[in-house]
Design a protein around this motif. Structure first.
Motif, short mmCIF file in Angstrom:
data_model
loop_
_atom_site.label_atom_id
_atom_site.label_comp_id
_atom_site.label_asym_id
_atom_site.label_seq_id
_atom_site.Cartn_x
_atom_site.Cartn_y
_atom_site.Cartn_z
N CYS A 255 10.87 38.91 21.01
CA CYS A 255 11.90 37.96 20.58
C CYS A 255 13.08 38.69 19.93
O CYS A 255 14.24 38.36 20.20
CB CYS A 255 11.32 36.95 19.59
SG CYS A 255 10.32 35.70 20.38
N GLY A 256 12.78 39.68 19.12
CA GLY A 256 13.82 40.48 18.46
C GLY A 256 14.73 41.14 19.48
O GLY A 256 15.95 41.11 19.37
N MET A 257 14.09 41.73 20.51
CA MET A 257 14.87 42.44 21.54
C MET A 257 15.77 41.51 22.32
O MET A 257 16.86 41.88 22.74
CB MET A 257 13.90 43.11 22.53
CG MET A 257 13.51 44.50 22.14
SD MET A 257 12.56 45.26 23.47
CE MET A 257 10.91 44.88 22.95
N LEU A 258 15.29 40.28 22.56
CA LEU A 258 16.02 39.36 23.44
C LEU A 258 16.83 38.32 22.67
O LEU A 258 17.48 37.46 23.26
CB LEU A 258 15.05 38.64 24.39
CG LEU A 258 14.27 39.55 25.36
CD1 LEU A 258 13.28 38.74 26.18
CD2 LEU A 258 15.24 40.30 26.28
N GLY A 259 16.76 38.40 21.35
CA GLY A 259 17.50 37.43 20.54
C GLY A 259 16.94 36.02 20.65
O GLY A 259 17.69 35.04 20.59
N LEU A 260 15.62 35.91 20.80
CA LEU A 260 14.99 34.58 20.92
C LEU A 260 14.31 34.22 19.60
O LEU A 260 13.89 35.09 18.85
CB LEU A 260 13.94 34.59 22.03
CG LEU A 260 14.44 34.91 23.44
CD1 LEU A 260 13.27 35.05 24.39
CD2 LEU A 260 15.39 33.81 23.91
N ASN A 261 14.18 32.93 19.36
CA ASN A 261 13.45 32.45 18.19
C ASN A 261 12.07 31.97 18.65
O ASN A 261 11.98 31.04 19.44
CB ASN A 261 14.24 31.30 17.56
CG ASN A 261 13.61 30.84 16.25
OD1 ASN A 261 12.46 31.15 15.96
ND2 ASN A 261 14.38 30.11 15.47
N PRO A 262 11.00 32.60 18.15
CA PRO A 262 9.65 32.19 18.59
C PRO A 262 9.37 30.71 18.33
O PRO A 262 8.52 30.11 19.00
CB PRO A 262 8.70 33.09 17.78
CG PRO A 262 9.54 33.77 16.75
CD PRO A 262 10.97 33.71 17.18
N LEU A 263 10.10 30.11 17.39
CA LEU A 263 9.92 28.67 17.13
C LEU A 263 10.31 27.83 18.34
O LEU A 263 9.91 26.67 18.46
CB LEU A 263 10.75 28.24 15.92
CG LEU A 263 10.17 28.59 14.55
CD1 LEU A 263 11.22 28.47 13.47
CD2 LEU A 263 8.95 27.71 14.23
N TYR A 264 11.11 28.40 19.24
CA TYR A 264 11.51 27.65 20.43
C TYR A 264 10.87 28.15 21.72
O TYR A 264 11.25 27.74 22.81
CB TYR A 264 13.04 27.63 20.56
CG TYR A 264 13.64 26.67 19.55
CD1 TYR A 264 13.32 25.32 19.62
CD2 TYR A 264 14.46 27.10 18.52
CE1 TYR A 264 13.82 24.42 18.70
CE2 TYR A 264 14.97 26.21 17.59
CZ TYR A 264 14.65 24.87 17.69
OH TYR A 264 15.13 23.98 16.77
N LEU A 265 9.87 29.01 21.58
CA LEU A 265 9.12 29.44 22.77
C LEU A 265 7.92 28.51 22.97
O LEU A 265 7.25 28.13 22.00
CB LEU A 265 8.63 30.88 22.59
CG LEU A 265 9.65 32.00 22.82
CD1 LEU A 265 8.96 33.35 22.66
CD2 LEU A 265 10.31 31.90 24.19
N ALA A 266 7.63 28.21 24.23
CA ALA A 266 6.53 27.28 24.53
C ALA A 266 5.18 27.85 24.14
O ALA A 266 4.93 29.04 24.25
CB ALA A 266 6.53 26.97 26.03
N CYS A 267 4.30 26.95 23.71
CA CYS A 267 2.89 27.25 23.52
C CYS A 267 2.14 26.31 24.48
O CYS A 267 2.64 25.24 24.81
CB CYS A 267 2.43 26.95 22.11
SG CYS A 267 3.51 27.56 20.80
N GLU A 268 0.96 26.69 24.92
CA GLU A 268 0.15 25.77 25.74
C GLU A 268 -1.25 25.60 25.15
O GLU A 268 -2.13 25.03 25.78
CB GLU A 268 0.08 26.24 27.19
CG GLU A 268 1.39 26.07 27.94
CD GLU A 268 1.78 24.62 28.23
OE1 GLU A 268 0.91 23.73 28.14
OE2 GLU A 268 2.97 24.38 28.52
N GLY A 269 -1.42 26.12 23.93
CA GLY A 269 -2.71 25.96 23.26
C GLY A 269 -2.54 25.90 21.76
O GLY A 269 -3.34 26.43 20.99
N ARG A 270 -1.44 25.26 21.35
CA ARG A 270 -1.16 25.16 19.92
C ARG A 270 -0.72 23.74 19.60
O ARG A 270 0.06 23.14 20.34
CB ARG A 270 -0.02 26.12 19.52
CG ARG A 270 -0.32 27.57 19.79
CD ARG A 270 -1.39 28.12 18.83
NE ARG A 270 -1.63 29.53 19.07
CZ ARG A 270 -2.70 30.00 19.69
NH1 ARG A 270 -3.63 29.20 20.15
NH2 ARG A 270 -2.86 31.31 19.85
#
Ligand code: MG
Length: 334
Positions: A255-270
């Protein structure tokens, strides 16, 4: 049987029978799945939950899972969010001409194994074959029926000021795994999807307390999107402790490398869970004993002020608005 799926596999003749007999019956065999036009099921006691979801994830296989496992997890988890024990599933395959038969076998096996984890039974199915280029590989739609546990009422509008907010594990792994599997950014990192069927986890929570207001799986859009949805549905504010949100180190690095926020990445088991603050520690303790939720944590609370907003307390002690969700980060994530 041929090595690849042909239009004849979807035509209802001998090759269709081969496909059903050779693969689907092998894995999905149970007394409720018959050759008749519809499954005939005993009527369960209580309130019924029903949900459906289509899966078009690309690639169809990825570290930690595949579209078959995902298609069971998605519907099982949507039922579980309503406190419903998943009972029955149907599945509908649309397969592209030329798709390898052995992959259909692998996907069906994954579906059966995933269903068995939570005791849900596949009672009906359908297979269609589309011409080359009319679909990409394989698309799967599942529909599920579950029966809601007694005295359980969950829903997005039921969040209340004073609720604690939990996540059932580290976030963003599915989105990150798909991103890496597509190899568009040429980053090598070992991240597995979190895809998992969570009924056993929800059941364990409900056995701990029925006093749970909201359960929502953080799929497309991730945990951040769920928090904004609930803030809106319940007309409350949300205070999020950034440092309390569990994120795997590798996911965090990507996420740091790509400038993404993990809060907006999909989960499929959370799942994101809202429950009265005094119930939260026991729920976390319960979840940490269950497979797939060992990293459960309290990440924030519901407030009467800041209605409709998610205010984040950052690691350096400042207070900032979590940027509201903006469009789809990645297409074909699920
Ligand atoms: Mg959902």
């Amino acid at each position: 049987m041929n090595d690849t799926i042909t239009l004849a596999h979807g035509a209802g003749g001998r090759q269709t029978a081969d496909l059903i007999g050779g693969i689907f019956k092998k894995y999905f065999n149970n007394p409720l799945l018959t050759a008749d036009d519809a499954a005939v099921l005993p009527r369960p006691e209580g309130r019924i939950a029903m949900s459906t979801d289509g899966f078009i994830v690309s690639p169809a296989e990825f570290p930690g899972g595949n579209i078959g496992r995902l298609s069971v997890c998605g519907t099982v988890n949507d039922l579980s969010c309503m406190g419903a024990k998943p009972l029955y599933l149907t599945c509908s395959f649309v397969i592209e001409e030329g798709f390898p038969v052995e992959k259909v076998d692998l996907l069906a096996k994954s579906m059966a194994d995933t269903a068995a984890e939570v005791g849900v039974v596949l009672v009906a199915g359908d297979t269609k074959v589309a011409g080359k280029g009319q679909v990409d590989g394989v698309f799967i739609t599942t529909t599920g029926v579950g029966v809601i546990e007694d005295d359980v009422q969950t829903g997005g509008a039921l969040a209340r000021p004073g609720d604690a907010i939990l996540v059932t594990g580290d976030i963003g792994r599915h989105g990150c795994a798909i991103l890496l599997a597509r190899d568009e950014f040429k980053i090598k990192a070992d991240v597995k999807s979190d895809d998992a069927p969570l009924w056993n986890n929800v059941k364990a929570m409900l056995d701990t307390t029925k006093d749970i207001h909201v359960i929502r799986d953080a799929t497309r859009g991730g945990v951040g999107t769920v928090l904004y949805e609930i803030a809106d549905q319940a007309d409350v504010g949300i205070r999020l402790e950034e440092s309390a949100v569990p994120v795997d180190d590798t996911v965090s690095g990507v996420c740091g490398m790509l400038g993404l926020n993990p809060l907006y990445l999909a989960c499929e088991g959370r799942m994101v869970v809202f429950a009265p603050k005094d119930k939260a520690p026991a729920l976390v303790e319960t979840l940490r004993k269950c497979k797939y939720s060992e990293n459960a944590a309290i990440i924030g609370e519901v407030t009467a002020e800041n209605k409709g907003r998610v205010v984040m307390h950052t690691e350096i002690g400042s207070e900032t608005l979590l940027p509201p969700p903006s469009g789809e980060l990645l297409p074909r994530i699920c």
